[in-house]
Structures are given as C-alpha cells and as structure tokens.
Scaffold this motif. Structure first.
Motif, PDB file in Angstrom:
ATOM      1  N   VAL A   1       1.419  -1.388   0.066  1.00 22.26           N
ATOM      2  CA  VAL A   1      -0.371  -0.046   0.284  1.00 22.26           C
ATOM      3  C   VAL A   1       1.040   1.507   0.072  1.00 22.26           C
ATOM      4  O   VAL A   1       0.423   2.410  -0.602  1.00 22.26           O
ATOM      5  N   LEU A   2       2.276   0.859   0.817  1.00 23.01           N
ATOM      6  CA  LEU A   2       2.751   2.212   0.970  1.00 23.01           C
ATOM      7  C   LEU A   2       3.573   2.946  -0.625  1.00 23.01           C
ATOM      8  O   LEU A   2       3.842   4.115  -1.204  1.00 23.01           O
ATOM      9  N   ARG A   3       3.941   1.569  -1.399  1.00 18.66           N
ATOM     10  CA  ARG A   3       4.468   1.686  -2.326  1.00 18.66           C
ATOM     11  C   ARG A   3       3.694   2.049  -3.096  1.00 18.66           C
ATOM     12  O   ARG A   3       3.868   2.482  -3.999  1.00 18.66           O
ATOM     13  N   ASP A   4       2.203   1.588  -3.287  1.00 22.40           N
ATOM     14  CA  ASP A   4       1.398   1.893  -4.379  1.00 22.40           C
ATOM     15  C   ASP A   4       0.701   3.940  -4.342  1.00 22.40           C
ATOM     16  O   ASP A   4       0.899   4.110  -5.055  1.00 22.40           O
ATOM     17  N   ALA A   5       0.722   3.736  -2.877  1.00 19.67           N
ATOM     18  CA  ALA A   5       1.167   5.669  -2.779  1.00 19.67           C
ATOM     19  C   ALA A   5       1.842   6.653  -2.889  1.00 19.67           C
ATOM     20  O   ALA A   5       1.283   7.527  -3.134  1.00 19.67           O
ATOM     21  N   VAL A   6       2.851   5.922  -2.728  1.00 20.38           N
ATOM     22  CA  VAL A   6       3.993   7.428  -3.369  1.00 20.38           C
ATOM     23  C   VAL A   6       3.568   7.440  -4.473  1.00 20.38           C
ATOM     24  O   VAL A   6       3.558   8.660  -4.626  1.00 20.38           O
ATOM     25  N   PRO A   7       3.197   6.911  -5.653  1.00 27.35           N
ATOM     26  CA  PRO A   7       3.392   7.534  -7.253  1.00 27.35           C
ATOM     27  C   PRO A   7       2.046   8.666  -6.805  1.00 27.35           C
ATOM     28  O   PRO A   7       1.744   9.834  -7.455  1.00 27.35           O
ATOM     29  N   THR A   8       0.734   8.544  -5.890  1.00 22.23           N
ATOM     30  CA  THR A   8      -0.028   8.948  -5.535  1.00 22.23           C
ATOM     31  C   THR A   8       0.171  11.022  -5.982  1.00 22.23           C
ATOM     32  O   THR A   8      -0.921  11.798  -6.436  1.00 22.23           O
ATOM     33  N   VAL A   9       1.440  11.798  -5.598  1.00 22.21           N
ATOM     34  CA  VAL A   9       2.320  12.747  -5.299  1.00 22.21           C
ATOM     35  C   VAL A   9       2.321  13.140  -6.512  1.00 22.21           C
ATOM     36  O   VAL A   9       3.086  13.836  -6.547  1.00 22.21           O
ATOM     37  N   LEU A  10       3.160  12.179  -7.794  1.00 30.88           N
ATOM     38  CA  LEU A  10       3.298  12.358  -8.602  1.00 30.88           C
ATOM     39  C   LEU A  10       2.540  12.453 -10.102  1.00 30.88           C
ATOM     40  O   LEU A  10       2.273  13.496 -10.122  1.00 30.88           O
ATOM     41  N   PHE A  11       2.447  11.692  -9.986  1.00 33.96           N
ATOM     42  CA  PHE A  11       1.192  11.889 -10.903  1.00 33.96           C
ATOM     43  C   PHE A  11      -0.224  12.816 -11.316  1.00 33.96           C
ATOM     44  O   PHE A  11      -0.190  12.444 -10.280  1.00 33.96           O
ATOM     45  N   SER A  12      -0.753  12.466 -12.225  1.00 34.57           N
ATOM     46  CA  SER A  12      -2.163  13.609 -12.501  1.00 34.57           C
ATOM     47  C   SER A  12      -1.516  15.092 -12.125  1.00 34.57           C
ATOM     48  O   SER A  12      -2.080  15.759 -11.647  1.00 34.57           O
ATOM     49  N   GLY A  13      -0.338  15.468 -11.951  1.00 33.31           N
ATOM     50  CA  GLY A  13       0.120  16.226 -11.723  1.00 33.31           C
ATOM     51  C   GLY A  13       0.214  16.743  -9.382  1.00 33.31           C
ATOM     52  O   GLY A  13      -0.467  16.491  -9.260  1.00 33.31           O
ATOM     53  N   THR A  14       2.282  17.032  -9.940  1.00 29.74           N
ATOM     54  CA  THR A  14       2.997  16.926  -8.521  1.00 29.74           C
ATOM     55  C   THR A  14       1.546  17.666  -7.059  1.00 29.74           C
ATOM     56  O   THR A  14       1.030  18.633  -8.237  1.00 29.74           O
TER      57      THR A  14
END
Length: 379
Positions: free
Chosen positions: A352-365
């Motif tokens: 879940v942590l690994r899946d969560a990290v990219p959410t602050v990057l894609f679709s605009g940081t």
C-alpha cells in the motif's frame, strides 16, 4: 448541505462492491505480473471502464460524483491497486477526451470497445523534458493532406505496453505556447508508432508502463481531438476528471487500510495489552481517520462542483492534494502500526505504501496542485 447518499447511490455502491469482490476475491493477493486481458474484460463487464461515458457509446452516463462513488467501491473492493489505477487512467485521461472532444468517427470507432473492455487505452503526455507543462512538448505534429504526421518520444505511458489506442498531445504551433498544442487519438496499429517495453516501477505493480516513439506517424483528421491548438485545454479538462474521480479509487484503498489498522490494533497484544490501548497507536489511527474523512469530503465537493458545470479548479486541486498526501501519510502510519509485519510482504501493508507514493507525482505533482491553489486564491 446534504451529505448523505440517496438510496439509489447507496444500492449502486453496495452492488458494485459485491460484484468487485466476486470478480476479484478480497483474499486473493495479486499474483506476480501485470493484469491480464481477462481481468480487464471483467472490469468492462462490470461497467467500470465507461462509468462517465455517454450511454450511446456503451458507457454508464454518470456524472462526476456518481462516477467517484463507483471508483471508490472499486478501490475498496479490489486488491489489484495497479489495475484500479490503470482503469482510471484509461477512463478519465483517454475515454473522456474522446467522448467530449473526439469526432463522431473516433467516438464510434474507439469508445464502445474501451467501455466494454475489448480495448485498453494509454494517455501519452509525459516526455523526458515535459510533464505537466503542455506548452513545451518536444513531440511535434506537422499538417499534411488528410491529417498530421507526428515525430518524437513519450517517456511514461500508463497501460502503454498493453494499450490498443493512445490519446497523445503534440506541438503543432511552437510560437503559440499553450495554444500551440493539439490532441490526437492514435491506434496501436498506426505505421510509425513504436510501443516500448514495460519498465520497472516502485509500486502499482499490476499496471504496465512504458514509452512511445513516433517516427513519421500519420494520424488522420478524424482522429484529432477538438480544434488544432486546443490540446492544452483538452488535457486540463481530462485532468479535472482524473484528479477527482481517479483518486476516489485511492480513497477506497485508504478506507480499507484504516479498517485493517483498527482490526490489527484490537487483536495485536504487547506487554499483556492490546496495542489499541497505547495512545501512541490509537492516536495514530485517529489521525489516519481524520485525513481520510477530510479527503473524502473534499473529493465529493470537487465532484459536486464539476456536476454543477463550474471549473472546480480550486476544489479539484485541494481534493487531489488531500487524498494523495493523506494516503502516503496513512500508509506510513500503517507500516508503523503493523511493525515488523508491516515491513514484510506477507500482509501487503508495504505494498500500500509503494502504491501510495506515486499519487503525489502523477496527474500533476503535489507542488503543481499547490501552485493551482495559490493561483486560484489570487497569489
């Protein structure tokens, strides 16, 4: 203000949650490798790949808020978070631009298959030197009789290695800045298009991502999105859908994570006591719940504003920030609450942590979202 769901919305949410649980059993951990075409078609049969697409093209015809409810059910009920993300990118960054700005021919050709699960779509925007900056795309398109010829490379395309169709953006007038970008729909079979191999990622393991290369790739006029030069506005329109509704899937994931932490805190014992009896643990769970509910309210508000026909720029940026930053913080909390078990892969907490990290990057940081908030506030 009305905060409750209608009976129809509640029933639809519960029905989708049950259907997702049956199609992707909760106890079934994702196997190694990417999602399969069989799994993708299951999503199509459940109606989850065309939620907001008009009914005439095989979609659900739902507004933003109802679409978000369904994506939340998918994120809550499906452990394959990478596939959930891939489905959201397919729907919001690809199907919605075609539905809202594509020609009649493009809508008829691509949308039914995209909604039904026969086709997979990838959004090809990101380049080595351009992510959110649509005014500086190196991929260029030149007008030729009957269409356009594209040249250049895209560096990161979610679903790319498996996609059958791509929504991409290219510079058509370098002197016009953000008004010089045009959107295109490109079939995988197009001559001059090379699809790259999938590359390794930190998380979202179930969805493949890779690059694209255009080498004198011809795209006919009936696969142009909107008017030439309107690509920047079309991309931002799709990002409104993605930043709100796609992130509802991560809201569902966060909801499940909080529930798991509550159960673990009740069951796990140390020093003869439940770890829930230690304030260091119970307060951490309380903070997780606070971030979750704040993010949920902001996301629903953003979707409501979209349904009212307004730009919703401020509300969408705030909701995207709240969901992504809240989920990363919550996933770190979950690892701490589970302790050594949270660090090992057996329980899936670290995933879940690994899946969560990219959410602050894609679709605009997150910093892009803060810039949008500051601009909307007049700073």
């Amino acid at each position: 203000m009305e905060f409750g769901w209608t009976a129809a919305q509640t029933a639809r949410f519960e029905d989708t949650l049950a259907a997702v649980a049956e199609a992707f059993p909760p106890g079934e951990r994702p196997s190694a490798g990417f999602y399969t075409r069989t799994s993708w078609r299951r999503l199509g049969k459940l109606g989850l790949l065309g939620l907001s697409v008009p009914v005439r093209y095989g979609g659900g015809g739902l507004g933003a808020l109802d679409t978000a409810h369904q994506m939340e059910a998918l994120g809550r009920g499906c452990a394959h978070t990478g596939m959930v993300f891939g489905a959201g990118a397919h729907l919001f960054a690809c199907a919605m631009p075609i539905a809202d700005f594509g020609t009649a021919a493009a809508r008829e050709r691509f949308l039914p298959g995209m909604c039904g699960g026969e086709l997979i779509a990838g959004n090809a925007m990101t380049e080595a030197e351009a992510g959110s900056d649509v005014a500086r795309l190196a991929v260029a398109a030149v007008r030729v009789p009957g269409g356009w010829v594209l040249n250049g490379e895209k560096s990161f395309v979610t679903n790319g290695p498996e996609a059958d169709v791509f929504v991409t953006y290219a510079t058509t007038d370098p002197a016009a800045g953000h008004l010089g970008t045009t959107g295109f729909v490109v079939a995988r079979s197009a001559a001059g298009l090379t699809v790259g191999e999938p590359f390794g990622k930190m998380g979202l393991d179930e969805v493949p991502a890779g690059g694209l290369r255009f080498a004198d790739c011809f795209v006919p006029d009936d696969q142009v999105l909107g008017e030439p030069g309107s690509g920047g506005a079309i991309f931002q329109h799709s990002m409104g859908w993605e930043r709100a509704c796609l992130f509802a899937g991560f809201l569902g994931l966060y909801d499940t994570l909080v529930e798991r932490c509550v159960r673990h805190a009740r069951d796990r014992r140390q020093s003869g006591r439940r770890i829930a009896d230690f304030q260091a643990v119970s307060h951490r769970v309380a903070d997780m719940k606070l971030r979750l509910e704040a993010a949920r309210l902001l996301l629903y508000r953003a979707c409501w504003e979209m349904d009212q026909g307004g730009p919703a720029t401020l509300a969408v940026a705030l909701s995207k920030l709240a969901v992504s930053e809240g989920l990363v913080a919550g996933a770190l909390d979950a690892v701490r609450i589970f302790g050594g078990r949270g660090y090992t892969r057996a329980d899936g907490v670290e995933a879940v942590l690994r899946d969560a990290v990219p959410t602050v990057l894609f679709s605009g940081t997150s910093d892009v979202q803060r810039n949008l908030v500051a601009r909307e506030l007049g700073l």
